[in-house]
Write an enzyme that holds these catalytic residues in place. Structure first.
Site, PDB file in Angstrom:
ATOM      1  N   SER A  49       2.737  66.301 -26.891  1.00 47.06           N
ATOM      2  CA  SER A  49       3.303  66.546 -25.561  1.00 47.06           C
ATOM      3  C   SER A  49       3.748  67.979 -25.295  1.00 47.06           C
ATOM      4  O   SER A  49       4.132  68.304 -24.174  1.00 47.06           O
ATOM      5  CB  SER A  49       4.486  65.610 -25.317  1.00 47.06           C
ATOM      6  OG  SER A  49       5.547  65.877 -26.221  1.00 47.06           O
ATOM      7  N   LYS A  71      13.644  63.619 -21.914  1.00 50.63           N
ATOM      8  CA  LYS A  71      13.337  65.046 -21.953  1.00 50.63           C
ATOM      9  C   LYS A  71      14.001  65.797 -20.799  1.00 50.63           C
ATOM     10  O   LYS A  71      14.379  66.966 -20.946  1.00 50.63           O
ATOM     11  CB  LYS A  71      11.821  65.249 -21.930  1.00 50.63           C
ATOM     12  CG  LYS A  71      11.152  64.771 -23.214  1.00 50.63           C
ATOM     13  CD  LYS A  71       9.646  64.943 -23.194  1.00 50.63           C
ATOM     14  CE  LYS A  71       9.040  64.474 -24.518  1.00 50.63           C
ATOM     15  NZ  LYS A  71       7.582  64.636 -24.571  1.00 50.63           N
TER      16      LYS A  71
END
Length: 377
Positions: free
Chosen positions: A271, A316
């Protein structure tokens, strides 16, 4: 009080001399005593079972915000990105890659009490274990897979950055493994695919187009094996969506005109690709891309710059805001996951390509209103 002074209870049976039953309380029925003991035992058992359930292992994992790392900065004195073989330029601000802590799963299953805490926390998510660690896979195997995914994303981020900057490099498809035994006798792991049916193979689109054109007919595949070129005949089968398949897992190998070293350890997964690519581009171009401002983001990256979705984006966002970011670049396909979960003070901009991400960062750095860019939530 002496025995002679006790009031009389005409309904009570006289006690023998020396008996200790309290005055005025009839002797309990033995059946009531047994029932009371049974109820007490059942209550104690229920409490024990309830407490045991709180510490029994579960098949859930808990995701929580992890740290953010500035791709154009340092971690404990080590640069996250070091480039040699090409001129680089000073940078400023931050281009943070974001992470998620994943607790539980595999041989490290969480007790129910920890899972309950995850359900209650607004910054954590509880998800079934098999969505993170497939059944039959150990924690160690999952960790190894994440490490490989991180290595691949670093190579892809370099390729995507150079593609965006129009710096040429060589890309090859190699045989990484076999999905079926269909062509396992024709090719070997490590073979480099050079061409098919007389046409060169640069990337997956070339291979897919050639296989589609050939239909159910065998194809002549030109490969390089241990430095020697040869041609083999491969057969195909029809996939679920009509595409032709050769039963081979393919990987990318690159030859770049420069060397990029990544100084981040103990972080896995694909990611960080987009943020690594932005960091590489920032170092290879004059002027600070961020204008000194603080950006964070996440998303996988493809050679052509396509940004893909990831997991744990809500965590996140929290990690990015805690690290001081004001702007967050999110994959467009993750926008539905952030609704109602964007921390105060953080602008979340959706992007589909590396080019859009670059335009967003440079635009905001130059004074454009973040609201002028497509928003997630």
């Amino acid at each position: 009080m002496s025995e002679e002074q006790q009031p009389q209870n005409p309904g009570a049976t006289p006690l023998p001399a020396g008996a200790q039953q309290p005055f005025g309380i009839p002797e309990p029925d033995p059946r009531d005593v047994r029932r009371s003991r049974t109820l007490r035992a059942s209550g104690i058992l229920a409490v024990v079972l309830g407490l045991s359930a709180l510490v029994l292992p579960t098949r859930f994992v808990v995701e929580s915000p992890g740290p953010a790392f500035n791709t154009i900065g340092e971690v404990e004195g080590t640069r996250l990105l070091s480039i040699s073989g090409e001129k680089t330029y000073p940078t400023s601000g931050t281009l943070d890659m974001t992470t998620v802590y994943v607790q539980g799963g595999g041989q490290k299953r969480l007790p129910f009490l920890s899972v309950l805490e995850g359900w209650v926390s607004p910054h954590q998510d509880v998800i079934p274990e098999e969505l993170v660690i497939p059944r039959g896979t150990t924690s160690e195997e999952t960790s190894e897979q994440n490490t490989v995914a991180m290595d691949d994303s670093q190579q892809l981020s370099t390729a995507a950055a150079l593609t965006e900057l129009q710096i040429p490099f060589r890309q090859s498809l190699t045989v990484a493994g076999f999905a079926t035994d269909q062509n396992s006798q024709q090719v070997e792991v490590g073979d480099v695919l050079l061409g098919i049916n007389g046409k060169p193979i640069v990337g997956m689109p070339d291979l897919r187009a050639a296989l589609k054109a050939a239909g159910d007919k065998p194809s002549e595949l030109e490969i390089e094996r241990k430095g020697k070129k040869q041609t083999v005949t491969v057969t195909t089968t029809a996939g679920a969506e009509g595409q032709r398949q050769i039963g081979i897992y393919l990987g990318n190998t690159f030859k770049f005109p420069l060397t990029v070293k990544f100084g981040l350890e103990n972080v896995g997964g694909p990611s960080a690709g987009m943020m690594f690519a932005l960091g590489i581009m920032d170092k290879l171009t004059p002027g600070a891309m961020t204008g000194g401002k603080d950006f964070a983001g996440t998303g996988t990256i493809a050679v052509d710059g396509t940004v893909g979705p990831i997991g744990g984006i809500a965590q996140k966002l929290v990690g990015a805001r805690d690290a001081g970011a004001e702007y967050f670049l999110a994959p467009a396909d993750n926008c539905s996951d952030v609704i109602g979960r964007v921390p105060s003070g953080l602008d979340v901009i959706k992007v589909e390509t590396l080019q859009e991400a670059r335009t967003t960062v440079e635009g905001i750095a130059g004074g454009k209103d973040p609201a002028s860019f497509p928003s997630c939530g």
